[in-house]
Design a protein around this motif. Structure first.
Motif, PDB file in Angstrom:
ATOM      1  N   GLY A 175       0.817  -1.206   0.000  1.00 41.71           N
ATOM      2  CA  GLY A 175       0.000   0.000   0.000  1.00 41.71           C
ATOM      3  C   GLY A 175       0.846   1.249   0.000  1.00 41.71           C
ATOM      4  N   ILE A 176       0.158   2.382   0.006  1.00 43.83           N
ATOM      5  CA  ILE A 176       0.795   3.701   0.034  1.00 43.83           C
ATOM      6  C   ILE A 176       0.770   4.215   1.472  1.00 43.83           C
ATOM      7  N   LEU A 177       1.902   4.684   1.942  1.00 44.05           N
ATOM      8  CA  LEU A 177       1.997   5.106   3.345  1.00 44.05           C
ATOM      9  C   LEU A 177       1.379   6.474   3.581  1.00 44.05           C
ATOM     10  N   ASP A 178       1.508   7.373   2.637  1.00 41.59           N
ATOM     11  CA  ASP A 178       1.105   8.762   2.884  1.00 41.59           C
ATOM     12  C   ASP A 178       0.098   9.254   1.853  1.00 41.59           C
ATOM     13  N   PRO A 179      -1.127   8.723   1.842  1.00 44.94           N
ATOM     14  CA  PRO A 179      -2.109   9.177   0.846  1.00 44.94           C
ATOM     15  C   PRO A 179      -2.560  10.611   1.062  1.00 44.94           C
ATOM     16  N   VAL A 180      -2.460  11.123   2.292  1.00 46.64           N
ATOM     17  CA  VAL A 180      -2.909  12.492   2.578  1.00 46.64           C
ATOM     18  C   VAL A 180      -1.789  13.346   3.142  1.00 46.64           C
ATOM     19  N   LEU A 199       2.487   2.515   8.325  1.00 43.14           N
ATOM     20  CA  LEU A 199       3.738   1.772   8.416  1.00 43.14           C
ATOM     21  C   LEU A 199       3.630   0.657   9.456  1.00 43.14           C
ATOM     22  N   ASP A 200       2.938   0.935  10.555  1.00 39.64           N
ATOM     23  CA  ASP A 200       2.688  -0.104  11.554  1.00 39.64           C
ATOM     24  C   ASP A 200       1.864  -1.242  10.959  1.00 39.64           C
ATOM     25  N   ARG A 201       0.809  -0.884  10.254  1.00 36.74           N
ATOM     26  CA  ARG A 201      -0.050  -1.909   9.641  1.00 36.74           C
ATOM     27  C   ARG A 201       0.735  -2.738   8.630  1.00 36.74           C
ATOM     28  N   ALA A 202       1.578  -2.068   7.851  1.00 39.33           N
ATOM     29  CA  ALA A 202       2.373  -2.794   6.854  1.00 39.33           C
ATOM     30  C   ALA A 202       3.350  -3.753   7.521  1.00 39.33           C
ATOM     31  N   SER A 203       3.927  -3.342   8.640  1.00 38.68           N
ATOM     32  CA  SER A 203       4.866  -4.227   9.336  1.00 38.68           C
ATOM     33  C   SER A 203       4.160  -5.459   9.883  1.00 38.68           C
ATOM     34  N   ILE A 241       5.914  -4.735   0.622  1.00 44.78           N
ATOM     35  CA  ILE A 241       6.483  -3.563  -0.043  1.00 44.78           C
ATOM     36  C   ILE A 241       5.550  -2.389   0.212  1.00 44.78           C
ATOM     37  N   VAL A 242       6.119  -1.268   0.642  1.00 47.79           N
ATOM     38  CA  VAL A 242       5.335  -0.058   0.875  1.00 47.79           C
ATOM     39  C   VAL A 242       5.909   1.070   0.026  1.00 47.79           C
ATOM     40  N   ILE A 248      11.243  -6.672  12.075  1.00 53.09           N
ATOM     41  CA  ILE A 248      11.262  -6.252  10.681  1.00 53.09           C
ATOM     42  C   ILE A 248      12.709  -6.009  10.241  1.00 53.09           C
ATOM     43  N   GLU A 249      13.050  -6.551   9.089  1.00 51.67           N
ATOM     44  CA  GLU A 249      14.334  -6.269   8.450  1.00 51.67           C
ATOM     45  C   GLU A 249      14.063  -5.456   7.186  1.00 51.67           C
ATOM     46  N   PHE A 250      14.661  -4.275   7.109  1.00 53.25           N
ATOM     47  CA  PHE A 250      14.471  -3.420   5.949  1.00 53.25           C
ATOM     48  C   PHE A 250      15.435  -3.843   4.846  1.00 53.25           C
TER      49      PHE A 250
END
Length: 409
Positions: free
Chosen positions: A344-349, A359-363, A373-374, A398-400
Motif C-alpha cells: 500500500g501507500i503510506l502517505d495518501p494524505v 507503516l505499523d499496519r504494513a509491518s 512492499i510499501v 522487521i528487516e528493511f
C-alpha cells in the motif's frame, strides 16, 4: 317415592358451601394483600428498578445523563493520563511481539474507599529472543513519550522476571511482570520501502534519505529534475534505484506527460517503446514501479506487453495496490518471478500520523506474510516518520531490505 333432603340437611349443606366461599374469599384477599405488601416493599427497596420497569411498560422516554461531566478536572486528567499510558504500554508490547493472549490482568484497576485508584497488575510473556534490557528500554521509551515514568525496574534473582512500575506524576498506574519464555518463537519479516521521486523540489529529501544506513529503494521519474545525478549517487551505496513508469495517471503534468505514460488507448507497440525509453533513461535501474497506477478496464491487455518487455531486459515490476488485478502480477513476491505487488501507500494524505499508522499496519502484514512492499512519496513527512519508526520496527522483527532482495529470496 322421590328422595328429598330434610330442612336440617339442606341448611347444613348451605352452611358448608358458605364456609368454603368465605375461605376462598379470605384466602384470595390474604394473597392479594401479601402481593401488594411485597410489591410495595420492592418499590421502596428498589425504587430505581421499579421506576425502570414502569417506564419500560409505558415506553416512557428517559433523560440521558452524563455522569462524567460531574467529575473534577483532576479526576478527568488522571483518567486521560492512565489511558494514554495504557495505550503506550500496548504499543510497546506490540513491538515486542506480545499477542493479547500473552497479556493477563492479575489485578484490575479499581477505586478504593478513599477515592484513589489502585494500579493495574499485568503478567506479560515475551519471547526469549528479547532481552530484559530491550523490554525495559522499549516500555520506558513508550511511556516517557506520553508523560509517564518507570519508577522501578527490577529483576527477580531466581526466575529472571522483570518487574516494572509505571507512574504518572508520582502515582503508580501500572505494575508489569515480564516473563521470558523459550517456547515462543520471534517472528521475522522483510519490508521494502520504495520512495517515489517525481518532483525536483524534493531532491533534498531524497538526499537525506539516501544517507540512512538501512536499505531503501528509490523510484525515480526519469524526467524529474536531477534524477540522473541521484541515480548515480545512490548506485554507489547500499540503496537501490528503480524507474518510475507512469501508468494510466489521472492527470498529466510536464514531468509526467501523456506521450511518456502507459495508457489503455495507446497501442501495444507504443507502450513497449515507452517502457524501453524509461529503462534507457536510467541504466542503473534494476526494476520498474508502475505509478500512480490508475485503474483500467483492460489491465491485462495493457500491462502484459510492458511486463514482457521488462522480462526481456531482466527487470522486475512493482504494481501499485489496486492495479494489475490480472494474473500478470502476483499477489505476493515469489523468487524469480520478477512481478510484485506493493502492500500500500503510506502517505495518501501527507499526514505523519496516518503515515506512521500505515507503516505499523504494513509491518504487521509483513510478519504475517514474511514480506511486504510499501510506497511513499519523497516528502519531508516520509523522512520524519522513517527516521523515528525504523529502529522500533526492527525490534518488532522487521528487516528493511531492497525490493530486489525479495526476489533474491
Amino acid at each position: 317415592m322421590r328422595f328429598r333432603y330434610s330442612h336440617s340437611a339442606r341448611q347444613r349443606l348451605m352452611n358448608e358451601r358458605n364456609q368454603r366461599r368465605q375461605y376462598f374469599l379470605y384466602a384470595g384477599l390474604g394473597t392479594a394483600v401479601f402481593v401488594l405488601l411485597a410489591f410495595a416493599t420492592w418499590v421502596l427497596a428498589y425504587e430505581e428498578q421499579a421506576r425502570a420497569v414502569v417506564d419500560w411498560l409505558l415506553d416512557r422516554p428517559r433523560q440521558v445523563s452524563f455522569p462524567e461531566n460531574t467529575r473534577s478536572a483532576a479526576f478527568k486528567s488522571g483518567q486521560q493520563a492512565y489511558y494514554a499510558l495504557d495505550t503506550a504500554v500496548y504499543g510497546a508490547l506490540i513491538n515486542l511481539q506480545v499477542t493479547p493472549g500473552r497479556i493477563r490482568d492479575a489485578k484490575p484497576r479499581t477505586m478504593s474507599m478513599g477515592g484513589q485508584w489502585t494500579p493495574v497488575e499485568r503478567h506479560v510473556t515475551v519471547s526469549s529472543a528479547y532481552s530484559l534490557t530491550e523490554c525495559n528500554l522499549e516500555i520506558a521509551r513508550a511511556v516517557t513519550q506520553v508523560g509517564g515514568t518507570v519508577v522501578r525496574a527490577a529483576e527477580r534473582s531466581r526466575t529472571g522476571d522483570l518487574l516494572l512500575e509505571i507512574a504518572h506524576e508520582g502515582t503508580v498506574t501500572h505494575r508489569l511482570l515480564v516473563t521470558r519464555a523459550a517456547g515462543i518463537q520471534k517472528k521475522t519479516a522483510r519490508l521494502a520501502v520504495v520512495i517515489a521521486y517525481t518532483d525536483g523540489n524534493h531532491r533534498g529529501v531524497v538526499e537525506k534519505l539516501s544517507k540512512l544506513t538501512r536499505p531503501i529503494t528509490f523510484a525515480l521519474l526519469p524526467w524529474a529534475s536531477g534524477a540522473g545525478d541521484i541515480a548515480r549517487n545512490i548506485a554507489r551505496g547500499t540503496h537501490e534505484v528503480i524507474a518510475l513508469l507512469p501508468v494510466q495517471p489521472k492527470t498529466f503534468t510536464r514531468s509526467m506527460p501523456r506521450s511518456s505514460s502507459i495508457l489503455a488507448d495507446h497501442s501495444e507497440a507504443t507502450n513497449r517503446r515507452i517502457a524501453g525509453e524509461v529503462l534507457a533513461s536510467l541504466p542503473t535501474a534494476r526494476g520498474v514501479l508502475g505509478y500512480p497506477g490508475g485503474r483500467m478496464d483492460n489491465e491485462a491487455a495493457v500491462l502484459n506487453p510492458v511486463l514482457d518487455e521488462l522480462d526481456k531486459r531482466e527487470r522486475y515490476f512493482v504494481a501499485m495496490p489496486g492495479t494489475g488485478e490480472s494474473s500478470a502480477v502476483s499477489e505476493s513476491p515469489e523468487s524469480g518471478s520478477g512481478r510484485l505487488r506493493a502492500w500500500g501507500i503510506l502517505d495518501p494524505v501527507y499526514n505523519p500520523v496516518i503515515m506512521s499508522m500505515n507503516l505499523d499496519r504494513a509491518s504487521l502484514a509483513a510478519l504475517e506474510n514474511d514480506r511486504a512492499i510499501v510506497i511513499a512519496d519523497a516528502r519531508p513527512h516520509a523522512l520524519q516518520v522513517l527516521m523515528n519508526r525504523m529502529v522500533h520496527l526492527e525490534l518488532r522483527g522487521i528487516e528493511f531490505v531492497r525490493v530486489s532482495d525479495l526476489l533474491d529470496n
